[in-house]
Design an enzyme around this catalytic site. Structure first.
Site, mmCIF file in Angstrom:
data_model
loop_
_atom_site.group_PDB
_atom_site.id
_atom_site.type_symbol
_atom_site.label_atom_id
_atom_site.label_comp_id
_atom_site.label_asym_id
_atom_site.label_seq_id
_atom_site.Cartn_x
_atom_site.Cartn_y
_atom_site.Cartn_z
ATOM 1 N N ALA A 18 -37.270 -47.911 32.584
ATOM 2 C CA ALA A 18 -36.675 -48.253 32.096
ATOM 3 C C ALA A 18 -36.006 -49.317 32.193
ATOM 4 O O ALA A 18 -35.384 -50.587 31.208
ATOM 5 C CB ALA A 18 -35.013 -46.907 31.922
ATOM 6 N N VAL A 48 -39.751 -41.259 38.488
ATOM 7 C CA VAL A 48 -40.693 -40.464 38.271
ATOM 8 C C VAL A 48 -41.888 -40.806 37.798
ATOM 9 O O VAL A 48 -42.951 -40.307 38.218
ATOM 10 C CB VAL A 48 -39.622 -39.901 36.755
ATOM 11 C CG1 VAL A 48 -41.117 -39.226 35.562
ATOM 12 C CG2 VAL A 48 -38.393 -39.526 36.903
ATOM 13 N N LYS A 81 -55.581 -45.416 23.400
ATOM 14 C CA LYS A 81 -55.151 -43.847 22.647
ATOM 15 C C LYS A 81 -55.165 -44.419 21.270
ATOM 16 O O LYS A 81 -54.495 -44.698 20.611
ATOM 17 C CB LYS A 81 -53.412 -43.266 23.396
ATOM 18 C CG LYS A 81 -52.870 -42.187 22.505
ATOM 19 C CD LYS A 81 -51.861 -42.552 23.065
ATOM 20 C CE LYS A 81 -51.697 -40.702 22.026
ATOM 21 N NZ LYS A 81 -49.817 -39.974 22.787
HETATM 22 C C1 LIG Z 1 -43.155 -34.288 32.939
HETATM 23 C C2 LIG Z 1 -43.532 -35.842 31.902
HETATM 24 C C3 LIG Z 1 -43.647 -36.524 31.522
HETATM 25 C C4 LIG Z 1 -43.469 -37.850 30.469
HETATM 26 N N1 LIG Z 1 -44.546 -38.322 30.323
HETATM 27 C C5 LIG Z 1 -44.428 -39.043 29.471
HETATM 28 C C6 LIG Z 1 -44.897 -39.929 28.664
HETATM 29 O O1 LIG Z 1 -46.485 -39.213 28.799
HETATM 30 N N2 LIG Z 1 -45.149 -41.000 27.429
HETATM 31 C C7 LIG Z 1 -43.957 -41.659 27.979
HETATM 32 O O2 LIG Z 1 -43.504 -42.540 27.520
HETATM 33 N N3 LIG Z 1 -43.669 -40.976 29.029
HETATM 34 C C8 LIG Z 1 -43.208 -40.029 29.376
HETATM 35 N N4 LIG Z 1 -42.390 -39.433 30.107
HETATM 36 C C9 LIG Z 1 -41.346 -40.121 30.740
HETATM 37 C C10 LIG Z 1 -41.506 -41.627 31.455
HETATM 38 O O3 LIG Z 1 -41.708 -41.156 32.980
HETATM 39 C C11 LIG Z 1 -40.189 -41.924 31.427
HETATM 40 O O4 LIG Z 1 -39.635 -41.952 30.313
HETATM 41 C C12 LIG Z 1 -40.098 -43.473 32.433
HETATM 42 O O5 LIG Z 1 -40.289 -42.613 33.790
HETATM 43 C C13 LIG Z 1 -38.810 -44.201 32.583
HETATM 44 O O6 LIG Z 1 -38.072 -43.499 33.812
HETATM 45 P P1 LIG Z 1 -36.429 -44.207 33.514
HETATM 46 O O7 LIG Z 1 -37.456 -45.210 34.132
HETATM 47 O O8 LIG Z 1 -35.749 -43.810 33.100
HETATM 48 O O9 LIG Z 1 -36.631 -43.309 35.114
HETATM 49 P P2 LIG Z 1 -36.843 -43.440 36.534
HETATM 50 O O10 LIG Z 1 -38.406 -43.391 36.606
HETATM 51 O O11 LIG Z 1 -36.469 -41.666 37.042
HETATM 52 O O12 LIG Z 1 -36.488 -44.441 37.690
HETATM 53 C C14 LIG Z 1 -34.880 -44.608 38.231
HETATM 54 C C15 LIG Z 1 -34.736 -45.200 38.787
HETATM 55 O O13 LIG Z 1 -33.361 -45.285 38.957
HETATM 56 C C16 LIG Z 1 -33.073 -45.596 40.556
HETATM 57 N N5 LIG Z 1 -32.082 -45.168 41.436
HETATM 58 C C17 LIG Z 1 -31.333 -43.929 40.378
HETATM 59 N N6 LIG Z 1 -30.170 -44.063 41.524
HETATM 60 C C18 LIG Z 1 -30.090 -44.935 42.232
HETATM 61 C C19 LIG Z 1 -29.254 -45.466 43.131
HETATM 62 N N7 LIG Z 1 -28.029 -44.349 43.175
HETATM 63 N N8 LIG Z 1 -29.018 -46.580 43.811
HETATM 64 C C20 LIG Z 1 -30.525 -47.226 43.238
HETATM 65 N N9 LIG Z 1 -31.136 -47.085 42.529
HETATM 66 C C21 LIG Z 1 -31.392 -45.611 42.096
HETATM 67 C C22 LIG Z 1 -34.490 -45.510 41.012
HETATM 68 O O14 LIG Z 1 -35.164 -45.746 42.412
HETATM 69 C C23 LIG Z 1 -35.402 -45.608 40.359
HETATM 70 O O15 LIG Z 1 -35.497 -46.668 40.217
HETATM 71 C C24 LIG Z 1 -42.130 -37.940 31.056
HETATM 72 C C25 LIG Z 1 -41.655 -37.658 31.946
HETATM 73 C C26 LIG Z 1 -41.617 -36.547 32.694
HETATM 74 C C27 LIG Z 1 -41.116 -35.579 33.501
#
Ligand SMILES: Cc1cc2nc3c(=O)[nH]c(=O)nc-3n(C[C@H](O)[C@H](O)[C@H](O)COP(=O)(O)OP(=O)(O)OC[C@H]3O[C@@H](n4cnc5c(N)ncnc54)[C@H](O)[C@@H]3O)c2cc1C
Lengths: 508, 481
Positions: A18, A48, A81
């Site tokens: 994200a 994640v 896909k």
């Molecule tokens: C089981 C599972 C399966 C999934 N399968 C799919 C799929 O098939 N297709 C799909 O489109 N999506 C899927 N997703 C969703 C996908 O994983 C997420 O949309 C994607 O990883 C985006 O995550 P994110 O960047 O929002 O959060 P995260 O990957 O959690 O990133 C969070 C970031 O914030 C930072 N951060 C947090 N707290 C702090 C702090 N205090 N200080 C500094 N940095 C911080 C971390 O270091 C990290 O860089 C799945 C999710 C799960 C849980």
């Protein structure tokens, strides 16, 4: 001349997919020569990093950034896909596909599936999927561009990708940094708000440094560091409709022919995904902790892998639902920070992408116009609810009798919006989509008919066309689809010829 | 079961105005070829609508679907083209007239609406509508049908109609007859109901008719709907101008291809220009003229109830300022083929229609509220119009527009984004600042592009024939130049 209200500084907290998708898009689209973009991420916290399957709009996002498709696939170990295969969802032993693209062609302003419903009663129709290009191609493990003939009764080919989400984030990081995004490594330990209005003024790092900004994008994942912990958005919990709340993810060695589809297999306490990448297969088990322990879940999953596991299974906890307000004051939550819906229809990355587009369309200046914020939140809520309904349908329309999770889902009261859709469809196969819904009618048809929700009747207008003409038209469509697929190479051949990634040794 | 070959679907339409006949044509087309299905219309003789209709391009869309030829309609009914609406007198500060043109107004740039480009890189938002070909053609009283070639700037044009209501009704009736639709003249004298809704209607105390689906096209009388479910929303408090007087005036030259919407100290009127006469419909707060009719703005809460679907004026009577009667009708009729009932239980179909219709008519109500609430005339009756509280949806849309010129998404809108924008800007409701995204455009490139569009609009309009001449050619059967 730059308007004095133009933002000086955007701060993105989080470097998962994200965070980097947001950084890449903003670096490309704001481009006013003034607004600076900073992204903070913490290696210690990590990401994640399990999102691996996508839906076709991802291609628009990549196009917007100007990414070359083949470079991108090479860089992310990506594959194609064209469908999701649902195994045992309807009932054990049953399989159907939800392919991209449409089925057959409408005739005389009447929907294709209405004719299909009638021909099926007459025993004159092939299986529904035989009329969808992506479906047939997926089952034969084929993929390749088809020459588009305007006369052809076959819809055009639609596709999305499987890719390694952490490699995607890395690819976008390179892109964003080249366009001036500044990356700061470290952990945010405190958040400072302006006393007069509660707007976020700065975030404080472990080092004591403070990073100030006008707009903060919260991409910190499930924790919602700014949107929830600081601004107390509140969470709308949807667990009563979607009871799964745990996942275990693991990679395994590839085995067998490379498939161009995601597989989702229903199990008693949840479901398991299988996502084929170039160098490995991503798997995971999404389940309900009320119905299964973590140890049991781990062994169910390990018993059902294609090849050797390549890493230790990673457990993940989540709560299904959405942040009540995705945008509060000068903070917008994007990605997992904005809410979570299980990956059954691969929508998370899409929700991220939609959030970014919406942010671009309503991009604020220093006044933070409240009407823009209301509009953003309205659209965000709409998207979440729509996807939720579609996912709930998969659980609800099941015939897995005698299994507690599935009995619950079959008997539960479903959202009113979904109930209305189901009632209308059961009656005579009609669907009314509101404008802007993400999943098109053909997607609803795929899952409704796939899960054996058969309408009691069909549109009366179907009877207006002579039967033999319809049968004939169906035969032609079926042949056209089969012919088009026969000309496609195997998925593996396509990858080998166009976008093979460098060989990587599996992690020890 | 109805709707199967064994027990075919029968549709009975009551009402002989354009609404009724258009519905008959649409229903007939929808069931064409359906074994045994039938469509019948009962029409009363006598005056059925105002002397003239002013219709936006939505009517053209419906004509297209029904296989009616627009050139033919203009020629055979002595109608005129409508390229937009021309508002005068709505600003107390003496600001000029403004045009709400049909067809495209410039072109968006990604998510950036065209008016943002004009605001950031052009001469200012007052000039927005002038980038539309229709606006230039209105000013020069010219008309030509849009070009089907997307590379031709003339393809950006769209038009609606000014129609002599009686002639148009006659044309629709003849078409219905040619297509073999059964029409019975007569008056409904009794209505029978049962638990599913309507059970039958009696004509002239002598003939008894039954059907599976009844369509009420009787206008404000709501003859059928009133018998089963007449729960209405009354919108009379939305406007003080509830008394209507219609007048015929001598034709004006040149023949303006636009409906003029003119406010004055005591009310407002619309002038519908036909080649042979100008029809004015004037709306005032008091019935000073002997020959006035009282408007009954409002709508049925459930326009489709049981086996009875109310359409047109029977379903909703928006403020004439909203310009919404025909757009609402067109959408209802375009939806109908997808909702033909297959049995006596029509709740699911009715539910889909009622939901969509409610939102569509909400849009109409918001649009007239926008105009009445944003005009700046100083007379007490006009001042009072500004005191009315807008709906939440309109308040939100206006706030969003005022801030940065952004447009709220609205499901089932019956207006195009440009219709809202021209109304706001024309009435002096302006964004405080333009969208910051507009700053990303290279100013030199953006302003050159604006100049180019503007020049194309002016030149293309100048090359169009005079409106009157274009209509005469249509009448003589000469194809458009
Ligand atoms: C089981 C599972 C399966 C999934 N399968 C799919 C799929 O098939 N297709 C799909 O489109 N999506 C899927 N997703 C969703 C996908 O994983 C997420 O949309 C994607 O990883 C985006 O995550 P994110 O960047 O929002 O959060 P995260 O990957 O959690 O990133 C969070 C970031 O914030 C930072 N951060 C947090 N707290 C702090 C702090 N205090 N200080 C500094 N940095 C911080 C971390 O270091 C990290 O860089 C799945 C999710 C799960 C849980």
């Amino acid at each position: 001349m730059i308007n004095p209200k133009t933002l000086d500084q955007v701060v993105i907290v989080g470097g998962g997919s994200a965070g980097w998708m947001t950084a890449a898009a903003l670096s490309r689209l704001i481009g006013n020569g003034h607004t600076r973009i900073t992204l903070i991420e913490s290696e210690a916290i990590g990401i994640v990093g399990v999102g691996e399957a996508t839906i076709p709009p991802i291609r628009h996002f990549n196009e917007l950034l100007g990414l070359d498709e083949r470079d991108f696939l090479r860089a992310t170990q990506g594959t194609i896909k064209t469908a999701i295969e649902f195994v045992d969802w309807t009932r054990p032993g049953h399989t159907y596909l939800h392919p991209f693209g449409t089925y057959g062609a409408d005739m005389n302003a009447v929907k294709f599936h209405q004719y299909w419903l009638k021909l099926r009663q007459l025993g004159q129709a092939e299986a529904f999927g035989e009329y969808n290009l992506c479906d047939v191609a997926a089952r034969q493990n084929r993929f390749g561009p088809v020459a588009r003939d305007r006369q052809s009764p076959v819809s055009s080919l639609h596709w999305a990708y499987h890719f390694d989400a952490s490699l995607y984030a890395r690819h976008l990081r390179r892109y964003a940094e080249q366009r001036g995004v500044q990356r700061i490594e470290g952990k945010v330990v405190d958040v400072h708000q302006r006393p007069e209005d509660g707007f976020i003024a700065s975030v404080e790092m472990e080092s004591g440094d403070r990073i100030g900004g006008d707009l903060f994008v919260d991409c910190s994942g499930f924790r919602g560091l700014l949107i929830e912990q600081t601004l107390k958005s509140g969470f709308e919990d949807w667990t009563h409709w979607l009871p799964c709340n745990r996942a275990i993810a693991v990679s395994s060695a590839s085995a067998g022919e490379l498939t161009p589809f995601t597989r989702s297999t229903a199990r008693d306490a949840g479901w398991q995904w299988r996502i084929p990448l170039q160098h490995r297969i991503g798997s995971g088990f999404v389940y309900s902790a009320d119905h299964l322990s973590e140890d049991e879940a781990t062994s169910v999953m390990l018993d059902n892998l294609d090849g050797e596991p390549l890493n230790t299974p990673k457990p993940i906890r989540f709560t299904t639902g959405r942040r009540k307000q995705a945008w509060i004051k000068n903070c917008v939550a994007i990605g997992l920070a904005s809410g979570f819906l299980e990956p059954l229809e691969s929508t998370s990355i899409h929700i991220t992408q939609a959030g970014i587009s919406r942010l671009m369309a309503l991009f604020p200046d220093k006044d933070f116009d409240p009407a823009g914020i209301t509009e953003y939140n309205r659209q965000a809520e709409y998207l979440y609810r729509h996807i939720r309904d579609f996912i709930v349908l998969h659980y609800h329309a099941n015939e897995r009798h005698g299994v507690p999770l599935w009995d619950h889902c079959r008997n539960m009261a479903i959202p009113e919006t979904l109930q209305r859709k189901l009632d209308l469809f059961r009656l005579k196969g009609r669907l009314f989509r509101y404008e802007d819904e993400l999943f098109a009618e053909s997607s609803w048809h795929a899952v409704l008919l796939g899960q054996n929700v058969m309408p009691d009747g069909y549109d009366p207008l179907v009877d207006a066309a002579p039967e033999d003409r319809i049968i004939d038209a169906f035969r032609q469509m079926h042949q056209a689809v089969a012919g088009a697929v026969a000309s496609m190479p195997k998925h593996q051949t396509f990858i080998d010829q166009h976008c093979r990634a460098a060989m990587t040794a599996p992690p020890a | 079961m109805t709707g199967s070959a064994a027990n075919p679907l029968s549709i009975l339409i009551i009402g002989g105005g354009p609404d009724g006949w258009l519905t008959a044509l649409a229903a007939h087309q929808a069931v064409a070829g359906l074994p045994g299905a039938s469509v019948r219309i009962v029409h009363e003789e006598g005056p059925v609508c105002a002397p003239a209709l002013s219709a936006p391009p939505d009517l053209r869309m419906l004509h297209g679907r029904l296989g009616l030829n627009d050139g033919d309609i203009l020629a055979r009914t002595g109608g005129a083209a409508r390229l937009g609406r021309l508002f005068s007198g709505w600003r107390g500060d003496g600001q000029p007239d403004f045009i709400q043109p049909h067809g495209a107004i410039g072109a968006n740039w990604g998510p950036l609406h065209f008016h943002q480009q004009v605001a950031a890189h052009g001469p200012g938002t007052d000039d927005y509508a002038n980038y539309a070909l229709a606006a230039q053609a209105i000013k020069q009283a010219r008309f030509a049908p849009p070009s089907p070639n997307p590379r031709d700037f003339l393809s950006t044009l769209d038009f609606g109609f000014h129609l002599d209501c009686a002639a148009y009704t006659a044309l629709l009736r003849d078409t219905a007859r040619q297509r073999g639709i059964e029409a019975c003249p007569g008056r409904v004298t009794a209505i029978e109901t049962d638990e599913t809704g309507l059970a039958g209607v009696t004509l002239d105390k002598s003939r008894y008719l039954k059907a599976d689906l009844y369509i009420d096209a009787t206008g404000p009388e709501m003859k059928l709907a009133a018998a089963i479910n007449a729960a209405c929303e009354d919108w009379s408090d939305d406007t003080p101008f509830l008394f209507e007087a219609t007048r015929l005036e001598t034709p004006r030259s040149p023949l303006t291809p636009a409906t003029r919407i003119i406010a004055d100290p005591a009310g407002w009127h619309m002038a519908i220009a036909l080649p042979d006469a100008t029809v004015t419909r004037r709306f005032t707060a008091t019935a000073d003229d002997g020959d006035t009719a009282r408007l009954t703005p409002g709508r049925l809460r459930t326009p489709w109830s049981g086996n009875c679907l109310a359409i047109g004026g029977a379903a909703c009577r928006p403020d004439p300022l909203a310009d919404a009667d025909l757009p609402l009708l067109a959408r209802t009729l375009l939806r109908l083929p997808g909702l033909l009932p297959t049995g006596p239980d029509m709740r699911a179909e009715a539910d889909v229609h009622n939901r969509a219709f409610t939102r569509e008519s909400d849009a109409a109500r918001d649009f007239s509220a926008l105009v009445l609430g944003s005009q700046t005339r100083s007379e007490p009756v006009w001042r009072a119009c500004r005191d009315a509280a807008p709906s939440d949806r309109l308040a939100h849309a206006t706030a969003l527009f005022k801030a940065r010129g952004r447009l709220a998404t609205r499901e089932h809108d019956i207006y195009r984004p440009g219709d809202w924008v021209t109304a706001w800007l024309g009435l002096g409701v302006k964004p405080r600042r333009h969208d910051p995204l507009a700053d990303r455009l290279d100013p030199a490139v953006a302003s050159a592009r604006l100049t180019q569009i503007r020049t194309l609009a002016e030149q293309t309009a100048a090359a169009m024939p005079d409106h009157q001449a274009a209509l005469s050619r249509l009448k003589a059967g000469v194809p458009p130049a």
